[in-house]
Structures are given as structure tokens and as C-alpha cells.
Design a protein around this motif. Structure first.
Motif, PDB file in Angstrom:
ATOM      1  N   VAL A  29      -3.865  -5.012   2.649  1.00 29.90           N
ATOM      2  CA  VAL A  29      -4.137  -3.590   2.900  1.00 29.90           C
ATOM      3  C   VAL A  29      -5.447  -3.451   3.665  1.00 29.90           C
ATOM      4  CG1 VAL A  29      -4.640  -1.366   1.809  1.00 29.90           C
ATOM      5  CG2 VAL A  29      -2.855  -2.847   0.874  1.00 29.90           C
ATOM      6  N   GLN A  30      -6.448  -4.238   3.208  1.00 27.46           N
ATOM      7  CA  GLN A  30      -7.768  -4.165   3.836  1.00 27.46           C
ATOM      8  C   GLN A  30      -7.685  -4.493   5.328  1.00 27.46           C
ATOM      9  OE1 GLN A  30      -9.799  -2.752   1.795  1.00 27.46           O
ATOM     10  NE2 GLN A  30     -11.107  -2.533   3.585  1.00 27.46           N
ATOM     11  N   GLU A  31      -6.912  -5.510   5.615  1.00 33.81           N
ATOM     12  CA  GLU A  31      -6.763  -5.941   7.005  1.00 33.81           C
ATOM     13  C   GLU A  31      -6.107  -4.829   7.853  1.00 33.81           C
ATOM     14  OE1 GLU A  31      -4.047  -9.304   8.765  1.00 33.81           O
ATOM     15  OE2 GLU A  31      -5.755 -10.210   7.689  1.00 33.81           O
TER      16      GLU A  31
ATOM     17  N   ALA B 271      -8.467   1.503  -1.423  1.00 31.40           N
ATOM     18  CA  ALA B 271      -8.045   2.587  -0.531  1.00 31.40           C
ATOM     19  C   ALA B 271      -6.881   3.315  -1.177  1.00 31.40           C
ATOM     20  CB  ALA B 271      -7.647   2.025   0.815  1.00 31.40           C
ATOM     21  N   GLU B 272      -6.961   4.658  -1.186  1.00 30.55           N
ATOM     22  CA  GLU B 272      -5.962   5.452  -1.867  1.00 30.55           C
ATOM     23  C   GLU B 272      -5.165   6.281  -0.876  1.00 30.55           C
ATOM     24  OE1 GLU B 272      -6.814   7.251  -6.252  1.00 30.55           O
ATOM     25  OE2 GLU B 272      -7.705   8.176  -4.491  1.00 30.55           O
ATOM     26  N   LEU B 273      -5.915   6.846   0.093  1.00 31.60           N
ATOM     27  CA  LEU B 273      -5.318   7.833   0.973  1.00 31.60           C
ATOM     28  C   LEU B 273      -5.829   7.621   2.401  1.00 31.60           C
ATOM     29  CD1 LEU B 273      -3.604  10.484   0.791  1.00 31.60           C
ATOM     30  CD2 LEU B 273      -5.748  11.707   0.664  1.00 31.60           C
TER      31      LEU B 273
ATOM     32  N   PRO C  38       0.419   3.395  -2.757  1.00 32.49           N
ATOM     33  CA  PRO C  38       0.591   2.989  -4.156  1.00 32.49           C
ATOM     34  C   PRO C  38       0.037   1.584  -4.349  1.00 32.49           C
ATOM     35  CG  PRO C  38       2.719   3.452  -3.065  1.00 32.49           C
ATOM     36  CD  PRO C  38       1.673   3.415  -2.007  1.00 32.49           C
ATOM     37  N   GLU C  39      -0.120   1.176  -5.608  1.00 36.50           N
ATOM     38  CA  GLU C  39      -0.778  -0.099  -5.905  1.00 36.50           C
ATOM     39  C   GLU C  39      -0.102  -1.284  -5.220  1.00 36.50           C
ATOM     40  OE1 GLU C  39      -1.597  -1.313 -10.032  1.00 36.50           O
ATOM     41  OE2 GLU C  39      -2.516   0.688 -10.156  1.00 36.50           O
ATOM     42  N   ASN C  40       1.233  -1.281  -5.214  1.00 29.51           N
ATOM     43  CA  ASN C  40       1.880  -2.464  -4.641  1.00 29.51           C
ATOM     44  C   ASN C  40       2.282  -2.317  -3.170  1.00 29.51           C
ATOM     45  OD1 ASN C  40       3.497  -0.583  -5.792  1.00 29.51           O
ATOM     46  ND2 ASN C  40       5.094  -2.011  -6.425  1.00 29.51           N
ATOM     47  N   TYR C  41       1.694  -1.328  -2.473  1.00 26.25           N
ATOM     48  CA  TYR C  41       1.867  -1.267  -1.026  1.00 26.25           C
ATOM     49  C   TYR C  41       1.252  -2.528  -0.430  1.00 26.25           C
ATOM     50  CZ  TYR C  41       1.250   0.100   3.815  1.00 26.25           C
ATOM     51  OH  TYR C  41       1.293   0.112   5.175  1.00 26.25           O
TER      52      TYR C  41
END
Lengths: 298, 151
Positions: free
Chosen positions: A7-9, A32-34, A61-64
Motif C-alpha cells: 500500500v505504501q508503495e 493510510a485510511e482514505l 480496508p485492512e486487507n487492501y
């Protein structure tokens, strides 16, 4: 690579590409949430040619990215409901296709392509309630609301006139020193337009082809039901008796003496001329006559 | 009288095709600018269960100026006087041509849910609403039951 790293990438890449056009909101744990971005059609940076826009909100969501993100389209401008619904369907397809991979940039591109294709307001003019057709002169306000020039000019002329009338009623020390400020009819944001320029435009095209009004059977039924309710409430003493109440309040009933009657030279609005005596047997006619004055009189 | 503006026709059609829950507005047989209106009292308000008749008139320069609206059914409310006149900013200086018959009637319904005794039109009602709210609410319920019912 862990989920969080993936996600960070993705987010870092987005920030590098979109810079200030994207905002990322983190939760208390630093995740990151939104992700939010307002998207415009591509018009080679000619901002004045962008007639539509929408804000994309992607909730992670958490597992995105192993599941679909939650998508919201907010503040659509120049887009009607069916266009927004169509966008949602396209977005959902794209998300389905990209499960397990970074999708946000794909979504932004998808929306931008759609907006570029339909870069003509599909909404209605809030003043006349008709759409924008080829050849209509219209204005996009700074707040992204759309009006036919013809309709906006009418609004500006009337509000400016009202403003000056209200000012004249005030004692000198209470008058505004700032002068008249035109506002958007939809959101009341200040707008600046050249009325003389606008008022030279022709009326909207759709207006001319609009249907005529006909009283349907359905309307007739509703009218009958309302009449029944009126009669019932009247029998229970539930209907306001204007005359009796006026006598209680000792109001002067001669409307021609009323200085607040702004339509004194035009009796049309307050007295529906084509209602004949007795056509409404329930006393509505009487009420209507006084109507204009009642609402002006406060 | 001049021909009916298209906007009024369009609003009328939409009111029929997509009615607003709890609100009905029907144009008069002989004057399409004059509407017979029924607003139902909102849930959890002292007006719940009531059917309130109103009249609404679209002036010549509508939508450039606000519709004129008045309660016909008696109602006990600090912002509505004995003649049924309504104290509501959007009917006066806050009118905008982007508002419609439906939005005006929704605002009136919202006013029933949220009486504002600090900006009164019916002074005696507002006074009681401020000093003894529970008694005022009792009166409002009583008036609703007595005057605003269907048989």
C-alpha cells in the motif's frame, strides 16, 4: 513484500505523480485510511474549458489490495445522476479486475477519461430546470454550477434590484457600504459575472420544445381527496377563518392602502383572474385575495 | 394571464412522477399557479399524525421571487401565526431561484420538526414555548388532534 508495504508503495507513487492533487488521510496507527482526489477532464490545462469534475474518495480496508477498496464519488459538478451511476459501475468493474494489485491510479485515469468524453454539463440549469443543448450559451460559476446565461442574467438583475430596494428602506446608518454582491443561486458563494454580456443571450433551446401541461386523471383524484380533507377539517373547526382572525387582530383590510404591497400596479399575482366566484365553494377564493398581502406583511 | 412558464410545468410533472414522501401538492383546476398542498406532521414532533392543508401561490415572476405559502389548517407553532403565515427565511430574503416547490415544502415540514421560538411570528405561542415547553407541546398535540385529522 508485506501488505502495508504494498500500500505504501502505491501511495508514494501516487504522490509522486499527482503531487498536490491528491490527499492521503492516515489513522492513529499511521496506516493510510482514505485517499482523496478531485478529478477534472483533460483539457490541456485550459481550466476554463473544464465543465465537469468529481471528487473520488477511496477508503482502504485492512486487507487492501487483496480486496476491493470502498469507493465514493463526492461533489459531482455538471454531472447528472445517471452519469454518476454509470461511473460507479465502471469503477466496480475495474476494482474487480484489479483485486490483488494497485488500483487507485487506474481509477483516477478511468474517471478522467470518462469526464473528458462527456465534458459538457449533463445536469440541469437550476433556474429553468432544463438541460444544456448544443448552441446554448451557458456559464460555469467558480463554484462549478451551471446556468444558461439567459437564466443567470434574470437572477442577477432581480437580486440586484431587490438589494437596492431593501437598502433604501433602511436608515442611512444601517445601509451596507460594500455594495451588491452577486451570489450563486445554488450554493450562495459569491460570483462575478457581467450581466450586460449575459442578458444578450437567447433563451435555452429545450424550453421551446417543452411539453404542454395537462391535468391527468391522477391529479384529479388527488384534488378530490384534498377537497374531502378540507371539508372534513372545516366541519371540525380546523380551518383558519381569515376574516374572523383579522377582526380579532384589527388589521386594516383595504389592500390598496398597503404600502408594502410590492405588486400594487399589477394585481395579477395576488388575484387569480381566471377563478370565477363560486368555482371554489370552500372559501379558498377569499383567502387567495388576501394572500399576497399576508405574506408581505410581516 | 400569460402562458404558464415551462419551469412550473416541469415542477408540476416532477411532483406527480416523483412525489416527496409526506407531501402532496396539486395545481388548481382553473389556475395552475395555485397549488393545494398537504404536509403530514413529521414523526416525533407534536404534529405527528396531522394532515395540514396549505395553499401555495407562484407569483408572476416566479422563480425569481419566492412562492407565497400559507397554512389553511390551524396549527399551534411559534413560527406560524393565527392567519397561517409562515416565518421562514427562504420565503423572504433567502429565496433563491434554485429552490423549488418541493424544497420549500420540505423546509416547511422541517420547521414543524424544529420550532424556533427565538424568531417568533406567533408571539403568545413562542412565549409559552420558551417558558413552559412541555405545556406548549401539549397544546400543539391537542391542536393537531383536534384540527388536523382526516376522518
Amino acid at each position: 513484500m508485506s501488505q502495508n508495504e504494498r500500500v505504501q508503495e502505491e501511495l508514494e507513487a501516487l504522490e509522486a505523480i499527482l503531487m498536490d492533487d491528491i490527499s492521503i488521510i492516515y489513522n492513529d496507527q499511521g496506516c493510510a485510511e482514505l485517499v482523496k482526489s478531485t478529478i477534472f477532464p483533460s483539457t490541456a490545462n485550459e481550466v476554463e474549458k473544464q465543465y465537469v469534475c468529481v471528487t473520488l474518495e477511496v477508503q482502504l480496508p485492512e486487507n487492501y489490495p487483496d480486496c476491493k477498496p470502498l469507493i465514493k464519488l463526492k461533489s459531482p459538478r455538471g454531472l447528472d445522476d445517471s452519469t454518476v451511476d454509470h461511473l460507479y459501475r465502471e469503477i466496480d468493474k475495474k476494482c474487480e479486475e484489479y483485486i490483488g494489485q494497485a488500483v487507485i491510479y487506474e481509477l483516477i485515469e478511468l474517471i478522467r477519461e470518462n469526464l473528458t468524453e462527456s465534458n459538457l454539463p449533463t445536469c440541469q440549469c437550476a433556474v429553468c430546470l432544463y438541460g444544456f443543448s448544443e448552441g446554448d450559451c451557458f456559464t460555469k460559476t467558480q463554484c462549478f454550477h451551471y446556468f444558461h446565461n439567459y437564466c443567470l442574467a434574470k437572477h442577477l438583475i432581480v437580486t440586484e434590484k431587490h438589494y437596492h430596494e431593501e437598502q433604501e428602506k433602511l436608515p442611512a446608518w444601517k445601509r451596507s457600504t460594500e455594495g451588491f454582491q452577486a451570489t450563486c443561486p445554488v450554493c450562495r458563494e459569491p460570483i462575478s459575472c457581467d450581466v450586460h454580456d449575459l442578458r444578450s443571450s437567447l433563451p435555452p433551446k429545450e424550453l421551446e420544445n417543452a411539453q404542454k401541461f395537462e391535468l391527468t386523471h391522477e391529479l384529479k383524484l388527488l384534488q378530490e381527496n384534498m377537497q374531502k380533507l378540507f371539508s372534513y377539517q372545516k366541519s371540525k373547526g380546523g380551518i383558519i377563518d381569515i376574516e374572523a382572525e383579522e377582526n380579532k387582530l384589527l388589521l386594516i383590510t383595504n389592500s390598496s392602502d398597503d404600502p408594502s404591497d410590492e405588486n400594487s400596479d399589477d394585481p395579477g399575482p395576488s388575484i387569480p383572474t381566471n377563478i370565477t366566484e363560486g368555482s371554489l365553494e370552500n372559501g379558498l377564493l377569499k383567502n387567495q385575495r388576501c394572500f399576497n398581502r399576508f405574506t408581505n406583511n410581516r | 394571464m400569460a402562458a404558464l412558464p415551462r419551469r412550473i410545468i416541469k415542477e408540476t410533472q416532477r411532483l406527480m412522477q416523483e412525489p416527496v414522501p409526506g407531501i402532496s401538492a396539486v395545481p388548481d383546476d382553473s389556475n395552475a399557479r395555485y397549488f393545494h398542498v398537504i404536509v403530514t406532521g413529521p414523526e416525533d414532533s407534536p404534529f405527528e399524525g396531522g394532515l395540514f392543508k396549505l395553499e401555495l401561490f407562484l407569483p408572476e415572476d416566479y422563480p425569481m421571487s419566492a412562492p407565497k405559502v400559507r397554512f389553511i389548517t390551524k396549527i399551534y407553532h411559534p413560527n406560524i401565526d393565527r392567519l397561517g403565515r409562515i416565518c421562514l427565511d427562504i420565503l423572504k430574503d433567502k429565496w433563491s431561484p434554485a429552490l423549488q416547490i418541493r424544497t420549500v415544502l420540505l423546509s416547511i415540514q422541517a420547521l414543524l420538526s424544529a420550532p424556533n421560538p427565538d424568531d417568533p411570528l406567533a408571539n403568545d405561542v413562542a412565549e409559552l414555548w420558551k417558558v413552559n415547553e412541555s405545556e406548549a407541546i401539549r397544546n400543539a398535540k391537542e391542536w393537531t388532534r383536534k384540527y388536523a385529522m382526516d376522518n
